[in-house]
Design an enzyme around this catalytic site. Structure first.
Site, PDB file in Angstrom:
ATOM      1  N   TRP A  35       0.797  -1.229   0.000  1.00  0.00           N
ATOM      2  CA  TRP A  35       0.000   0.000   0.000  1.00  0.00           C
ATOM      3  C   TRP A  35       0.829   1.279   0.000  1.00  0.00           C
ATOM      4  O   TRP A  35       0.293   2.371  -0.112  1.00  0.00           O
ATOM      5  CB  TRP A  35      -0.949   0.005   1.215  1.00  0.00           C
ATOM      6  CG  TRP A  35      -2.134  -0.890   1.025  1.00  0.00           C
ATOM      7  CD1 TRP A  35      -2.482  -1.580  -0.105  1.00  0.00           C
ATOM      8  CD2 TRP A  35      -3.148  -1.186   1.995  1.00  0.00           C
ATOM      9  NE1 TRP A  35      -3.636  -2.289   0.103  1.00  0.00           N
ATOM     10  CE2 TRP A  35      -4.074  -2.064   1.383  1.00  0.00           C
ATOM     11  CE3 TRP A  35      -3.366  -0.798   3.314  1.00  0.00           C
ATOM     12  CZ2 TRP A  35      -5.197  -2.556   2.047  1.00  0.00           C
ATOM     13  CZ3 TRP A  35      -4.484  -1.288   3.973  1.00  0.00           C
ATOM     14  CH2 TRP A  35      -5.380  -2.151   3.345  1.00  0.00           C
TER      15      TRP A  35
ATOM     16  N   HIS B 107      12.460  -2.325  -1.078  1.00  0.00           N
ATOM     17  CA  HIS B 107      11.599  -1.892  -2.182  1.00  0.00           C
ATOM     18  C   HIS B 107      12.315  -0.795  -2.973  1.00  0.00           C
ATOM     19  O   HIS B 107      13.028   0.025  -2.399  1.00  0.00           O
ATOM     20  CB  HIS B 107      10.256  -1.388  -1.649  1.00  0.00           C
ATOM     21  CG  HIS B 107       9.288  -1.122  -2.750  1.00  0.00           C
ATOM     22  ND1 HIS B 107       9.282   0.061  -3.447  1.00  0.00           N
ATOM     23  CD2 HIS B 107       8.335  -1.901  -3.317  1.00  0.00           C
ATOM     24  CE1 HIS B 107       8.346  -0.004  -4.391  1.00  0.00           C
ATOM     25  NE2 HIS B 107       7.759  -1.187  -4.322  1.00  0.00           N
TER      26      HIS B 107
ATOM     27  N   GLU C 197      11.450   1.938  -4.147  1.00  0.00           N
ATOM     28  CA  GLU C 197      11.241   3.322  -3.704  1.00  0.00           C
ATOM     29  C   GLU C 197      12.126   3.645  -2.509  1.00  0.00           C
ATOM     30  O   GLU C 197      12.603   4.765  -2.354  1.00  0.00           O
ATOM     31  CB  GLU C 197       9.755   3.549  -3.381  1.00  0.00           C
ATOM     32  CG  GLU C 197       8.942   3.686  -4.660  1.00  0.00           C
ATOM     33  CD  GLU C 197       7.548   3.088  -4.594  1.00  0.00           C
ATOM     34  OE1 GLU C 197       7.024   2.910  -3.485  1.00  0.00           O
ATOM     35  OE2 GLU C 197       7.001   2.793  -5.676  1.00  0.00           O
TER      36      GLU C 197
ATOM     37  N   GLU D  31      10.946  -6.842  -9.233  1.00  0.00           N
ATOM     38  CA  GLU D  31      10.134  -5.705  -9.667  1.00  0.00           C
ATOM     39  C   GLU D  31      10.985  -4.767 -10.525  1.00  0.00           C
ATOM     40  O   GLU D  31      11.759  -3.969  -9.989  1.00  0.00           O
ATOM     41  CB  GLU D  31       9.622  -4.920  -8.458  1.00  0.00           C
ATOM     42  CG  GLU D  31       8.734  -5.720  -7.529  1.00  0.00           C
ATOM     43  CD  GLU D  31       7.865  -4.812  -6.681  1.00  0.00           C
ATOM     44  OE1 GLU D  31       6.646  -4.919  -6.785  1.00  0.00           O
ATOM     45  OE2 GLU D  31       8.411  -3.983  -5.936  1.00  0.00           O
TER      46      GLU D  31
ATOM     47  N   GLY E 137       4.160   1.227 -11.055  1.00  0.00           N
ATOM     48  CA  GLY E 137       3.248   2.370 -11.081  1.00  0.00           C
ATOM     49  C   GLY E 137       3.179   3.062 -12.430  1.00  0.00           C
ATOM     50  O   GLY E 137       2.656   4.173 -12.544  1.00  0.00           O
TER      51      GLY E 137
ATOM     52  N   SER F  90       2.940  -3.012 -11.985  1.00  0.00           N
ATOM     53  CA  SER F  90       1.708  -2.838 -12.756  1.00  0.00           C
ATOM     54  C   SER F  90       0.892  -4.128 -12.918  1.00  0.00           C
ATOM     55  O   SER F  90       0.296  -4.372 -13.975  1.00  0.00           O
ATOM     56  CB  SER F  90       2.024  -2.217 -14.128  1.00  0.00           C
ATOM     57  OG  SER F  90       2.610  -0.946 -13.953  1.00  0.00           O
TER      58      SER F  90
ATOM     59  N   GLY G  64       0.982  -3.031  -6.145  1.00  0.00           N
ATOM     60  CA  GLY G  64       0.786  -1.715  -5.539  1.00  0.00           C
ATOM     61  C   GLY G  64      -0.626  -1.215  -5.787  1.00  0.00           C
ATOM     62  O   GLY G  64      -1.577  -1.602  -5.108  1.00  0.00           O
ATOM     63  N   GLY G  65      -0.775  -0.368  -6.808  1.00  0.00           N
ATOM     64  CA  GLY G  65      -2.038   0.314  -7.096  1.00  0.00           C
ATOM     65  C   GLY G  65      -3.276  -0.573  -7.069  1.00  0.00           C
ATOM     66  O   GLY G  65      -4.284  -0.220  -6.442  1.00  0.00           O
TER      67      GLY G  65
END
Ligand code: PGA
Length: 251
Positions: free
Chosen positions: A10, A95, A97, A167, A173, A212, A233-234
């Site tokens: 999330w 991750h 990010e 990933e 994303g 994605s 994710g999304g």
């Protein structure tokens, strides 16, 4: 036989109240997933871990990060014993990010993975190349380095508990998901590295694809021999699309 795993990440989304709402709504799909032998879970922010844990049933609740030290002067950090006290035993590590914005190196990830395994917890270790590395044909070189550094010197018995998530950074994303062929090729390559490092563990270790993933494409990835699940994710933020992913996988 390795199980299938659908894990939502999330990121910095959802308040505690929103997480609680999702947790209550997720009970039905969690039951359905269990009947179909699919592991399901989400990684909310630290703030929502307790609410998720208390209000969900049969859902894996993962943290998005942790510190490798038990306690001390590390402002803004959360330690493993703090997570354990809440009943959390899955933690995402490295991750992209965090690698990008928080200087998370594979060496630092390795310390976290060691600490997590020592505490009988499950690290979900993320690896993946950037767009420029992908375009330069360096995917495998980058991923191999991340795997060898991140999983260095682990106890051969515990390493089986590690979950690896491949990933590609360019697919996170962006809606530009990697083809199922690329996902399988890199996940099989990762399994080969694990075999070289810890023979035998490669058969048990779960490897996920992330980037994605959505209801329409999740099944294609999971059909691949070396892709055991997805880090999403999304599409994991709404109970409807989470449910649709589980249903598509179960069909
Ligand atoms: P995405 O994110 O599914 O929104 O691309 C995946 C992730 O960052 O784990």
């Amino acid at each position: 036989m390795r199980k299938k795993l659908l894990l939502g990440n999330w990121k910095m989304n959802k308040t505690v109240a929103e997480a609680k709402e999702f947790a209550l709504a997720s009970r039905e799909i969690a039951l359905y997933a269990a009947e179909h032998d699919i592991l399901v879970g989400v990684a909310p922010t630290y703030l929502s871990l307790a609410a998720m844990k208390e209000n969900s049933r049969g859902f894996i609740v993962a943290a998005q990060n942790c510190h490798f030290e038990t306690s001390g002067a590390f402002t803004g950090e959360v330690s493993i014993p703090m997570l354990k006290e809440l009943g959390i035993d899955w933690v995402i590590v490295g991750h992209s990010e965090r690698r990008m914005y928080d200087n998370e190196t594979s060496e630092k990830c390795c310390k976290k993975i060691h600490a997590l395994l020592e505490n009988d917890m499950i690290p979900v270790y993320c690896v993946g190349e950037t767009l420029s590395e992908f375009e330069a044909g360096k995917t495998k070189e980058v991923v191999e380095r991340q795997i060898r550094k991140g999983l260095a010197d682990l106890c051969p018995k515990c390493v089986r508990k590690v979950v690896i998530a491949y990933e590609p950074v360019w697919s996170i994303g962006t809606g530009k998901n990697a083809s199922t062929e690329i996902a399988e090729d890199v996940c099989a390559f990762i399994r080969g590295i694990v075999r070289e490092m810890y023979a035998g563990a490669d058969e048990e270790i779960m490897i996920l694809y992330g980037g994605s993933v959505k209801p329409e494409n999740v099944k294609g990835y999971l059909r691949q021999e070396d892709v055991d699940g997805a880090l999403v994710g999304g599409a994991s933020l709404k109970i409807d699309s989470f449910t649709a992913m589980v249903k598509n996988l179960a069909e």
